[in-house]
Motif scaffolding. Structure first.
Motif, short mmCIF file in Angstrom:
data_model
loop_
_atom_site.label_atom_id
_atom_site.label_comp_id
_atom_site.label_asym_id
_atom_site.label_seq_id
_atom_site.Cartn_x
_atom_site.Cartn_y
_atom_site.Cartn_z
N THR A 1 0.85 -1.19 0.00
CA THR A 1 0.00 0.00 0.00
C THR A 1 0.89 1.23 0.00
O THR A 1 1.64 1.48 0.95
CB THR A 1 -0.92 0.03 1.23
N LEU A 2 0.81 2.01 -1.07
CA LEU A 2 1.65 3.20 -1.23
C LEU A 2 1.00 4.41 -0.58
O LEU A 2 -0.19 4.67 -0.75
CB LEU A 2 1.85 3.47 -2.72
N VAL B 1 8.54 2.49 8.13
CA VAL B 1 7.19 2.47 7.56
C VAL B 1 6.53 1.19 8.05
O VAL B 1 7.19 0.15 8.14
CB VAL B 1 7.26 2.47 6.01
N PRO B 2 5.24 1.21 8.40
CA PRO B 2 4.59 -0.04 8.82
C PRO B 2 4.73 -1.13 7.75
O PRO B 2 4.70 -0.85 6.55
CB PRO B 2 3.13 0.37 9.00
N GLN B 3 4.91 -2.35 8.21
CA GLN B 3 5.05 -3.46 7.27
C GLN B 3 3.80 -3.56 6.40
O GLN B 3 2.67 -3.42 6.86
CB GLN B 3 5.25 -4.77 8.04
N GLY B 4 4.03 -3.75 5.10
CA GLY B 4 2.94 -3.79 4.15
C GLY B 4 2.66 -2.45 3.49
O GLY B 4 1.94 -2.38 2.50
N ASN B 5 3.23 -1.39 4.05
CA ASN B 5 3.12 -0.06 3.46
C ASN B 5 4.43 0.34 2.81
O ASN B 5 5.50 -0.23 3.11
CB ASN B 5 2.79 0.99 4.52
N CYS B 6 4.39 1.29 1.93
CA CYS B 6 5.58 1.93 1.38
C CYS B 6 5.23 3.39 1.13
O CYS B 6 4.07 3.77 1.17
CB CYS B 6 6.07 1.25 0.10
N ALA B 7 6.23 4.22 0.89
CA ALA B 7 5.98 5.65 0.71
C ALA B 7 6.90 6.21 -0.35
O ALA B 7 8.03 5.73 -0.54
CB ALA B 7 6.16 6.40 2.04
#
Length: 766
Positions: free
Chosen positions: A654-655, A727-733
C-alpha cells in the motif's frame, strides 16, 4: 540543453529536531541560490504574516494578532525566496528552448528559471512560446471562449489567489455560462467539506488560534506539521511546555511531531538538548488504519463510562451535551460495542493497551482539539475518517467550547477562502439568486465539474477549454499519463502564473501564458496601492499588502487579468463595472459583503485588524446548521478506509504519497529531504526492512513500481531507489507528485472525489 541534476545521492538517518540550525542553514543556502543572500529580502520577511505586511504564499496557518518578530517558518521563508528570486524567465529564454525540449526538464529546474515577465502565446510552427501584447492576448482568448460551449470550459483555481480575485473569477465563469469551478481543495480537503457539514453543520473547522493556549489535550491524525504547517509548531511547543498531552497517529515518524527546536528562541537554539518532545505518544498507524484506531479509542472510552456507571462515579461521556446537542448516539454506541478488538488492532496496527491508554488520558481531559490533515481525507472513505474524529470529540462534548474542537489543517494559503466567496462547482453552496439580482445575469444552475471529473472530461474529449488561475494542474492530478496525453486536444489552454511549470508545456490549439504579480509585490491601480485579503485555516480573514517592486513592468495583477478577460469575453452580459472594481479593490470587498453578509459584515473596516476577523462559524457556538439542528454521530460503515482494493496478496504493498521538507505542493525547491535524511534525489521508495527482505531486494536497488489494478491501463513509475525506512510493514511511501501516475482516477473518495493517494495498491517490478 537539459540542466544537469546532481547524481550524488546520500541516504543517512536524521535524528535532529525540526527547526534548529538545520532550518537556518537551509534558508541561507536557498537565499544564495536565488541570488538574494545580500538583498533586502530579509527585511521583507519581517513583514511576513504581520498585520501591515503580507500573508505567506505557502501554508494557510493562522496569522496571530500579536506576532513574533520573525513570524515565518522555514518553508514559508523558502516560498518567499522562491517567489522573489533574482532570476527571470522571459521571452529570451523561450527563444532558446522549444516546448518539446523543456518537457524533458525536471519540474524543479523549470521553476528555477525564475519569474515570468511577459505575456506569451504558443506558436505550434516554431514549438515555442512567443511574446504577445496584453490586448492581443485578451482579445483572442475572449474570441476563443465565445466559440466554445461554456459547459465544455473549466475555470480552475489554486489556493494562491486572493478573495478579491477569486470572487471576480467565479462571477466571470458564471456570467460566461460555466459552473465548472474546481479548485485545489477538490484534491485535498473535499472530504472535510462533505463530511463536516453532516456532522456539525459547518464545512470548516471550529478551532481558533487562541484555543491552542486553552486546550488540555490534542490529537494529530495524518498530518506532517513540520513540513506543511511549521508555524503551528510554536503553539504546539507552548502546549507541550504546559504538559499538555499530544497523541499523534501517522504512518511515518515525521520529525515535526517528534522533536522541535525553535529557531527564533536563542535559549532553545543554544541548548545542547534534543529540543522539545512534541508528541507525548507517537503511534505509527498502518496506512488507512485511522478509523480503526479512533474506533479503538472510542470503544475504550465507552468501557470507562460503563465502569463509572457501575461504580456510581461521574460519567465519562458528556451525557448532558449528548442529550441536548446531538443525534445518533445510540447507533454509534451499538457500532462501538459490536466492533471486535482483534479487528481494531489488526487494521490499525496499534496494540489495545496503547489505545486504552489514549482513551484513559482523553477521559480526564476537558478541552481537546482534534487536528488532522490529508492522511484522513485522501482515502476512499475519507469522509468517514473525518466524521469518526467528530464522533470521538462529540462523546465528551469537545466541540464549540474554549480550547476544544475540530481543526482541519488546510494546505494552500487561501484555498479555504476561495470556497467562502463562491469558488465551487456545487450550485447549492453559492448564492446564485443574489448574483442574478445584483448583477443582472442568469447564472447556470447545474452542477459543474470537480477536479477528478475535469480530468475525466479531458480524457473523454468533452472538456474543450481550460483556464487556470495559478497552480500546476496536470502535475497535481492523478492518472498523469492519460491526462497529459489527452491535454493537447484542448481547443484553449490559458494559465495565469508567476513561474513556469509542466502544465504550461502541454499546449492546446490556442495556448496563452499570462504572468501576474505575486502577493508580495506592490499592486498599483487607479486609486493607488491596493490591499487584498485571504482566509486562513481557522476561518479568520486577513489583509495582505505587497510592498516589493514588481519583477517586471509588464505584469498585471490577478484581479486585473480576470477583469480584462471578462470584458473581452462577456461584454454587456452583466451590470458589473469591472473597471471601477479594479480601480479600487475596496469596492470588490463591498460586493463580497453584500453577497455573503453572514461572514463579511463590515469587511472593509475589519479585515486589517491584527489577527483578522473570524467568520461566523455557528458550530463554534454550539449552533448546528444541520437539517435536524443537531450535531450528528455518524458511525462508519467499515474499519477499512479503502475496502474495495485488495492489498492482501504477498506481492502487493500500500503506497502512501508524501511531501519533502524542500517542497510546497507541486513546487519542488530542491532534491534534499533533510528531515528524512534523503539527499540528491526524490526518486525513492521508502520500505520497511522486513518487506525489503520479503521481496528479495537490497537497499539502493533500482526498481519500478506499478499500480495493482486490472483495468487495462498501464501505470508505472521507473527508476525508484529502494530505501529502508520506518514504515509499517505492508506499506511503502514515495514522493508526490512524482508518483501521481500510479493513482487511477477512479481510486477516489466516495462522494467527495478526493484522490485516494494515501492508500494506493502497488506492485514492485525488478
Amino acid at each position: 540543453m537539459k540542466p544537469a541534476v546532481t547524481d550524488h545521492v546520500e541516504i543517512k538517518k536524521y535524528d535532529h529536531p525540526t527547526g534548529g540550525w538545520g532550518s537556518l542553514s537551509s534558508l541561507i543556502r536557498k537565499a544564495y541560490g536565488e541570488g538574494l543572500l545580500m538583498s533586502g529580502i530579509w527585511s521583507t520577511l519581517l513583514k511576513q504574516n504581520k498585520a501591515d505586511g503580507y500573508m505567506c504564499v505557502s501554508c494557510s496557518w493562522a496569522k496571530p494578532a500579536e506576532p513574533r518578530p520573525f513570524e515565518f517558518c522555514e518553508n514559508g521563508a523558502k516560498a518567499t525566496l522562491w517567489d522573489q528570486t533574482k532570476l527571470r524567465c522571459g521571452p529570451d529564454f523561450f527563444a532558446r528552448h522549444s516546448v518539446t525540449e523543456l518537457l524533458d526538464w525536471p519540474d524543479c529546474e523549470l521553476e528555477k528559471q525564475g519569474r515570468l515577465t511577459d505575456p506569451l502565446r504558443y506558436n505550434a510552427v516554431t514549438d515555442r512560446y512567443e511574446p504577445v501584447s496584453w490586448n492581443e492576448a485578451f482579445a483572442e482568448i475572449g474570441m476563443e471562449l465565445r466559440r466554445l460551449d461554456p459547459k465544455s470550459v473549466v475555470f480552475y483555481t489554486s489556493g494562491r489567489a486572493s478573495l478579491e480575485a477569486s470572487f471576480m473569477y467565479q462571477l466571470f465563469a458564471r456570467i460566461y455560462g460555466s459552473s465548472n469551478l474546481p479548485d485545489s481543495s477538490n484534491m485535498c480537503h473535499e472530504s472535510t467539506s462533505v463530511g463536516l457539514p453532516r456532522s456539525i453543520g459547518s464545512p470548516v473547522g471550529t478551532v481558533q488560534l487562541e484555543d491552542f493556549s486553552q486546550c488540555d489535550m490534542m490529537f494529530f491524525f495524518g498530518h506532517n506539521t513540520g513540513v506543511t504547517a511549521p508555524r503551528l509548531l510554536h503553539p504546539l511547543q507552548e502546549a507541550r511546555e504546559r504538559n499538555v498531552p499530544v497523541f499523534t497517529f501517522n504512518p511515518l515518524p515525521e520529525r515535526g511531531l517528534k522533536r522541535f527546536k525553535n529557531p527564533q528562541n536563542p535559549v532553545d537554539m543554544l541548548s545542547p538538548g534534543p529540543g522539545t518532545k512534541m508528541s507525548s505518544d507517537f503511534f505509527q498507524v498502518r496506512g488507512g488504519g485511522d478509523i480503526a484506531a479512533m474506533t479503538g479509542i472510542a470503544k475504550a472510552v465507552l468501557a470507562l463510562d460503563d465502569a463509572a456507571r457501575e461504580q456510581g462515579s461521574s460519567r465519562i461521556l458528556d451525557i448532558g451535551f449528548i442529550a441536548e446537542h446531538t443525534h445518533g448516539f445510540a447507533e454509534f454506541e451499538a457500532y462501538l460495542r459490536a466492533a471486535a478488538w482483534d479487528d481494531i488492532v489488526a487494521r490499525s496496527g496499534i496494540a489495545r493497551p496503547d489505545l486504552e491508554h489514549v482513551a484513559e488520558v482523553y477521559s480526564r481531559s476537558n478541552a481537546v482539539i482534534g487536528n488532522y490533515g490529508m492522511g484522513l481525507t485522501q482515502h476512499r472513505h475519507g469522509t468517514e475518517n473525518v466524521q469518526m474524529l467528530c464522533n470521538l470529540l462529540l462523546m465528551r462534548g469537545n466541540m464549540g467550547k474554549p480550547g476544544a474542537g475540530i481543526s482541519p489543517l488546510r494546505g494552500h494559503s487561501n484555498v479555504q477562502g476561495q470556497r467562502t466567496v463562491g469558488i465551487s462547482e456545487k450550485p447549492e453552496l453559492v448564492p446564485l439568486d443574489k448574483f442574478a439580482e445584483f448583477y443582472a445575469f442568469e447564472p447556470p444552475r447545474e452542477k459543474g465539474l470537480d477536479t477528478v471529473e475535469t480530468c475525466e472530461g479531458v480524457i473523454a474529449g468533452s472538456v474543450k477549454g481550460f483556464v487556470g488561475l495559478g497552480g500546476n494542474f496536470v502535475r497535481a492530478v492523478p492518472e498523469t499519463g492519460l491526462v497529459e496525453k489527452a491535454w493537447r486536444r484542448l481547443g484553449l489552454h490559458v494559465e495565469i502564473a508567476t513561474k513556469l511549470n509542466r502544465s504550461h508545456l502541454l499546449p492546446g490549439a490556442v495556448t496563452y501564458l499570462l504572468p501576474c504579480l505575486s502577493r508580495l509585490e506592490r499592486d498599483r491601480q487607479a486609486s493607488g496601492d491596493q490591499t487584498v485579503s485571504m482566509e486562513d485555516s481557522t476561518a479568520c480573514i486577513h489583509g495582505s499588502f505587497g510592498s516589493r517592486p514588481p519583477v517586471s513592468p509588464n505584469l498585471l495583477s490577478e484581479p486585473k487579468i480576470v477583469a480584462e478577460l471578462a470584458k473581452a469575453t462577456v461584454p454587456d452580459m452583466s451590470s458589473i463595472p469591472w473597471d471601477k472594481w479594479i480601480a479600487d479593490y475596496s469596492r470588490i470587498r463591498d460586493e463580497i459583503e453584500r453577497c455573503f453578509p453572514q461572514h463579511f459584515r463590515q469587511f472593509n473596516k475589519r479585515f486589517l485588524t491584527p489577527g483578522g476577523f473570524h467568520r461566523d462559524i455557528k458550530a463554534s457556538k454550539r449552533i448546528w446548521e444541520t437539517p435536524n439542528k443537531k450535531a450528528n454521530f455518524k458511525p462508519p460503515t467499515t474499519l477499512e478506509t479503502d475496502p474495495d482494493i485488495d492489498v492482501s496478496g504477498q506481492k502487493v504493498l500500500t503506497l502512501i504519497t508524501v511531501r519533502s521538507n524542500d517542497q510546497f505542493n507541486t513546487t519542488v525547491y530542491g532534491y534534499d529531504d533533510r528531515l528524512r535524511g534523503i539527499h540528491g534525489t526524490r526518486m525513492v521508495l521508502l520500505m520497511n526492512e522486513a518487506d525489503i527482505q520479503r521481496f528479495g531486494l537490497t537497499a539502493g536497488q533500482q526498481i519500478d513500481l506499478e499500480t495493482h489494478a486490472d483495468d487495462g491501463v498501464e501505470r508505472r513509475v521507473r527508476g525508484l531507489r529502494v530505501t529502508p525506512y520506518s514504515v509499517p510493514q505492508g506499506n511503502c511511501a514515495g514522493y508526490y507528485p512524482e508518483l501521481n501516475p500510479l493513482v487511477p482516477l477512479w481510486h477516489r473518495a466516495k462522494e467527495a472525489h478526493v484522490p485516494a493517494v494515501k492508500s494506493v495498491p502497488v506492485r514492485i517490478v525488478c
